[in-house]
Design a protein around this motif. Sequence first.
Motif, mmCIF file in Angstrom:
data_model
loop_
_atom_site.group_PDB
_atom_site.id
_atom_site.type_symbol
_atom_site.label_atom_id
_atom_site.label_comp_id
_atom_site.label_asym_id
_atom_site.label_seq_id
_atom_site.Cartn_x
_atom_site.Cartn_y
_atom_site.Cartn_z
ATOM 1 N N HIS A 28 0.857 -1.207 0.000
ATOM 2 C CA HIS A 28 0.000 0.000 0.000
ATOM 3 C C HIS A 28 0.881 1.240 0.000
ATOM 4 O O HIS A 28 1.296 1.722 1.051
ATOM 5 C CB HIS A 28 -0.909 -0.023 1.240
ATOM 6 C CG HIS A 28 -1.896 1.111 1.331
ATOM 7 N ND1 HIS A 28 -3.260 0.928 1.215
ATOM 8 C CD2 HIS A 28 -1.720 2.430 1.529
ATOM 9 C CE1 HIS A 28 -3.878 2.100 1.350
ATOM 10 N NE2 HIS A 28 -2.965 3.033 1.539
ATOM 11 N N TYR A 60 -11.368 7.191 -3.187
ATOM 12 C CA TYR A 60 -10.752 7.073 -1.860
ATOM 13 C C TYR A 60 -11.790 7.172 -0.735
ATOM 14 O O TYR A 60 -12.294 6.164 -0.241
ATOM 15 C CB TYR A 60 -9.676 8.159 -1.797
ATOM 16 C CG TYR A 60 -8.878 8.318 -0.531
ATOM 17 C CD1 TYR A 60 -8.647 7.265 0.338
ATOM 18 C CD2 TYR A 60 -8.313 9.562 -0.230
ATOM 19 C CE1 TYR A 60 -7.874 7.459 1.481
ATOM 20 C CE2 TYR A 60 -7.538 9.749 0.904
ATOM 21 C CZ TYR A 60 -7.330 8.704 1.761
ATOM 22 O OH TYR A 60 -6.573 8.901 2.880
ATOM 23 N N GLU A 92 -7.570 2.678 -3.135
ATOM 24 C CA GLU A 92 -7.933 2.298 -1.821
ATOM 25 C C GLU A 92 -9.361 2.775 -1.605
ATOM 26 O O GLU A 92 -9.646 3.967 -1.677
ATOM 27 C CB GLU A 92 -6.960 2.859 -0.771
ATOM 28 C CG GLU A 92 -6.775 4.382 -0.794
ATOM 29 C CD GLU A 92 -5.799 4.868 0.296
ATOM 30 O OE1 GLU A 92 -5.994 4.539 1.474
ATOM 31 O OE2 GLU A 92 -4.853 5.598 -0.059
ATOM 32 N N HIS A 111 -9.363 1.319 2.563
ATOM 33 C CA HIS A 111 -8.811 2.294 3.504
ATOM 34 C C HIS A 111 -9.760 2.343 4.691
ATOM 35 O O HIS A 111 -10.955 2.544 4.532
ATOM 36 C CB HIS A 111 -8.737 3.668 2.847
ATOM 37 C CG HIS A 111 -8.565 4.807 3.808
ATOM 38 N ND1 HIS A 111 -7.325 5.328 4.140
ATOM 39 C CD2 HIS A 111 -9.475 5.511 4.529
ATOM 40 C CE1 HIS A 111 -7.497 6.307 5.011
ATOM 41 N NE2 HIS A 111 -8.784 6.444 5.275
ATOM 42 N N HIS A 135 -4.722 -0.324 6.681
ATOM 43 C CA HIS A 135 -4.474 0.477 7.886
ATOM 44 C C HIS A 135 -4.944 -0.213 9.172
ATOM 45 O O HIS A 135 -5.283 0.456 10.155
ATOM 46 C CB HIS A 135 -5.134 1.853 7.774
ATOM 47 C CG HIS A 135 -4.871 2.558 6.475
ATOM 48 N ND1 HIS A 135 -3.665 2.470 5.807
ATOM 49 C CD2 HIS A 135 -5.669 3.359 5.721
ATOM 50 C CE1 HIS A 135 -3.738 3.201 4.694
ATOM 51 N NE2 HIS A 135 -4.937 3.737 4.605
ATOM 52 N N ASP A 155 2.890 3.275 3.443
ATOM 53 C CA ASP A 155 1.910 4.311 3.072
ATOM 54 C C ASP A 155 2.536 5.709 3.120
ATOM 55 O O ASP A 155 2.042 6.612 3.786
ATOM 56 C CB ASP A 155 0.675 4.235 3.976
ATOM 57 C CG ASP A 155 -0.475 5.097 3.482
ATOM 58 O OD1 ASP A 155 -0.491 5.447 2.283
ATOM 59 O OD2 ASP A 155 -1.364 5.434 4.297
HETATM 60 ZN ZN LIG Z 1 -5.388 5.083 3.229
#
Ligand SMILES: [Zn+2]
Length: 302
Positions: free
Chosen positions: A21, A93, A134, A167, A195, A252
């Motif tokens: 990612h 996103y 994401e 995400h 995450h 990230d």
């Molecule tokens: Zn993210």
Amino acid sequence: MKIHSVAGEVAVEQVQKTMIHEHLVFDLSGVRNDTDSILENNDALNLEIEKLKVNGCNTLIEVSNMGMGRDAQSLYDISQAFNLVIVASTGWYKESFYPDYVFTTSKEDLAAKMISDLTVGMDGTSIKAGLISEIGSSLNEITPTEYKVFEAAIQAQKETGAPLSTHTEIGTMGKEQLAIFKNHNVNLKKISFGHQDLNLNFEEQCLILDSGAYMQFDTVGKNRYRKDEDRADNLVALLNKGYEDQLMLSCDITRRSHLLSNNGYGYSHLFTVFVPMLKERGVSDEVIEKMLVLNPRKFLAY
Ligand SMILES: [Zn+2]
């Protein structure tokens, strides 16, 4: 089953150590209102990539999507210049970053756009996306428009077989995202939750992994959110419960100030600092190989 890179389909065996990612070239400056959130194809990035290659990393999963300044041509150019496998993403996103049209376009038309990116090419090029990502939710909520994007992404996943990663804002709403996938009978072996190293609810992490989905510890180095030592302890606890075939790693990187040229920790922090922390905690080379190489191969191939 192939990995769908910006330079075409590649055999899974070509994929070595992988960051699952990342952002290489993107622009979030419009929403964040600061120029730190612009990443470009320049000398600073070249330095990062040279260091990654020294550490055995040859595959970068680029999760910048529509509305994040995705740049297909630059990704292709980087892949050729450095002989890297780069997988690009399609999708949107989270609500605060959606282009206006996302609010007014139907679920079916959003799905068609993603399918076109995966099968025809992105942004007027013949460079194809190889991942739906994401796909995000906001802090402690999934807004109605985010829910629509999730449903569209699921439709695109089902029609193409492409992998899909999410995400979660500071690790929140993972359980709720899982519920959406389950309600739509998605093949969870093609889903990865992003995450989740910021999700401090261990029970919920286990619940997500028990579904068979993948999980990303992908904010390695962001000590302001969570110290790497805690991140490593959490990861080891999950490994000890037997989830070694479902975990993947990344940093990230999203800011110029994260880059080595600007005295940041850089992408290679994953390999030079975090992997040694795992070894100190007794994680074997075999398990590290799974998280960096074998799990990404399985997740990404279709
Ligand atoms: Zn993210």
